[in-house]
Design an enzyme around this catalytic site. Sequence first.
Site, mmCIF file in Angstrom:
data_model
loop_
_atom_site.group_PDB
_atom_site.id
_atom_site.type_symbol
_atom_site.label_atom_id
_atom_site.label_comp_id
_atom_site.label_asym_id
_atom_site.label_seq_id
_atom_site.Cartn_x
_atom_site.Cartn_y
_atom_site.Cartn_z
ATOM 1 N N ASP A 83 -2.465 21.018 62.038
ATOM 2 C CA ASP A 83 -2.038 22.420 62.068
ATOM 3 C C ASP A 83 -2.063 22.963 63.490
ATOM 4 O O ASP A 83 -3.029 22.752 64.230
ATOM 5 C CB ASP A 83 -2.953 23.291 61.204
ATOM 6 C CG ASP A 83 -2.767 23.065 59.722
ATOM 7 O OD1 ASP A 83 -1.780 22.420 59.328
ATOM 8 O OD2 ASP A 83 -3.620 23.534 58.948
ATOM 9 N N ARG B 215 24.678 39.351 31.826
ATOM 10 C CA ARG B 215 23.350 38.816 31.489
ATOM 11 C C ARG B 215 22.415 38.809 32.694
ATOM 12 O O ARG B 215 21.212 38.760 32.553
ATOM 13 C CB ARG B 215 23.460 37.379 30.968
ATOM 14 C CG ARG B 215 24.274 37.234 29.711
ATOM 15 C CD ARG B 215 24.537 35.777 29.428
ATOM 16 N NE ARG B 215 25.406 35.236 30.486
ATOM 17 C CZ ARG B 215 25.655 33.946 30.653
ATOM 18 N NH1 ARG B 215 25.114 33.055 29.854
ATOM 19 N NH2 ARG B 215 26.448 33.544 31.611
ATOM 20 N N HIS C 48 6.897 28.487 62.282
ATOM 21 C CA HIS C 48 7.480 29.251 61.181
ATOM 22 C C HIS C 48 6.533 30.357 60.758
ATOM 23 O O HIS C 48 5.317 30.158 60.706
ATOM 24 C CB HIS C 48 7.734 28.308 59.995
ATOM 25 C CG HIS C 48 8.197 29.007 58.769
ATOM 26 N ND1 HIS C 48 7.378 29.203 57.677
ATOM 27 C CD2 HIS C 48 9.381 29.577 58.476
ATOM 28 C CE1 HIS C 48 8.053 29.847 56.752
ATOM 29 N NE2 HIS C 48 9.269 30.086 57.207
ATOM 30 N N TYR D 112 8.608 26.818 49.420
ATOM 31 C CA TYR D 112 8.784 25.850 50.497
ATOM 32 C C TYR D 112 8.961 24.465 49.880
ATOM 33 O O TYR D 112 8.177 24.071 49.025
ATOM 34 C CB TYR D 112 7.541 25.748 51.380
ATOM 35 C CG TYR D 112 6.909 27.038 51.812
ATOM 36 C CD1 TYR D 112 7.079 27.502 53.099
ATOM 37 C CD2 TYR D 112 6.100 27.774 50.949
ATOM 38 C CE1 TYR D 112 6.468 28.677 53.520
ATOM 39 C CE2 TYR D 112 5.486 28.939 51.352
ATOM 40 C CZ TYR D 112 5.674 29.382 52.641
ATOM 41 O OH TYR D 112 5.069 30.537 53.052
ATOM 42 N N ARG E 99 2.600 36.003 57.605
ATOM 43 C CA ARG E 99 2.047 34.652 57.542
ATOM 44 C C ARG E 99 2.677 33.876 58.687
ATOM 45 O O ARG E 99 3.877 33.800 58.813
ATOM 46 C CB ARG E 99 2.383 33.985 56.203
ATOM 47 C CG ARG E 99 1.698 34.650 55.019
ATOM 48 C CD ARG E 99 2.047 33.919 53.731
ATOM 49 N NE ARG E 99 1.494 34.579 52.575
ATOM 50 C CZ ARG E 99 0.366 34.215 51.965
ATOM 51 N NH1 ARG E 99 -0.334 33.195 52.417
ATOM 52 N NH2 ARG E 99 -0.049 34.874 50.906
ATOM 53 N N HIS F 120 3.180 29.198 62.141
ATOM 54 C CA HIS F 120 2.559 27.906 61.890
ATOM 55 C C HIS F 120 3.489 26.760 62.256
ATOM 56 O O HIS F 120 4.696 26.886 62.167
ATOM 57 C CB HIS F 120 2.230 27.749 60.401
ATOM 58 C CG HIS F 120 1.356 28.818 59.862
ATOM 59 N ND1 HIS F 120 1.505 29.316 58.603
ATOM 60 C CD2 HIS F 120 0.315 29.493 60.407
ATOM 61 C CE1 HIS F 120 0.590 30.253 58.372
ATOM 62 N NE2 HIS F 120 -0.126 30.388 59.465
ATOM 63 N N GLN G 135 6.788 17.712 48.679
ATOM 64 C CA GLN G 135 5.893 18.759 48.177
ATOM 65 C C GLN G 135 6.654 20.068 48.057
ATOM 66 O O GLN G 135 7.421 20.430 48.940
ATOM 67 C CB GLN G 135 4.719 18.928 49.143
ATOM 68 C CG GLN G 135 3.742 20.019 48.772
ATOM 69 C CD GLN G 135 2.650 20.163 49.823
ATOM 70 O OE1 GLN G 135 2.129 19.193 50.341
ATOM 71 N NE2 GLN G 135 2.318 21.394 50.142
ATOM 72 N N ASP G 136 6.442 20.774 46.952
ATOM 73 C CA ASP G 136 6.940 22.137 46.788
ATOM 74 C C ASP G 136 5.736 23.066 46.737
ATOM 75 O O ASP G 136 4.761 22.770 46.035
ATOM 76 C CB ASP G 136 7.738 22.289 45.486
ATOM 77 C CG ASP G 136 9.158 21.764 45.595
ATOM 78 O OD1 ASP G 136 9.520 21.215 46.638
ATOM 79 O OD2 ASP G 136 9.913 21.907 44.618
#
Length: 180
Positions: free
Chosen positions: A142, A23, A118, A131, A59, A62, A47-48
């Site tokens: 930031d 499957r 990251h 994340y 990206r 950070h 948080q997701d």
Amino acid sequence: MRVERTELAGVLLFVPEPHRDDRGLFTRTFDATVARQAGLDPHAFVQDSQSRSRQGTIRGLHGRSGRGEAKLVRCAHGAVLDVLVDARPDSATFGKHLAVRLDDETFTHLYVPPGLLHGFQALTELADVCYRIDREHDPREDIGVRYDDPDLAIAWPLPVTAISARDLSSGSWADLLAAG
């Protein structure tokens, strides 16, 4: 699901064991018991988030100032080269970086403790990265370092096809160190 330690202090890999049959497959993407056994508080995540990137996109790199930010990162679709840089001055692995392939075949998750930078590069036509983060986002905290900083000398595997203006305007590793 097994947990592997990496050469960067506090960085963990969570490696699921997908069940595959005619499957397709089934796998756990998070297990609170395994997280607890690895020393993490599964309830700390608040948080997701998810990003989608085209092949070659970078990206990052950070991070967060102050008490930092912990996250659990996985690639739900496609593949990325995920890169961490240890920016914790008191760490034995300060200034070192780690590159890990995350993909939708192994479903490996990367635990990123507070104090690391990251970033990632999408290796496939499209890559979805998920994340799970332990703090709400505050843009005032930031921080960032350019992906191509010569002091870090990160070997990105593909030519860069896209990067945000914000990431291009990030300072150098030396700038981050001087800001203390």
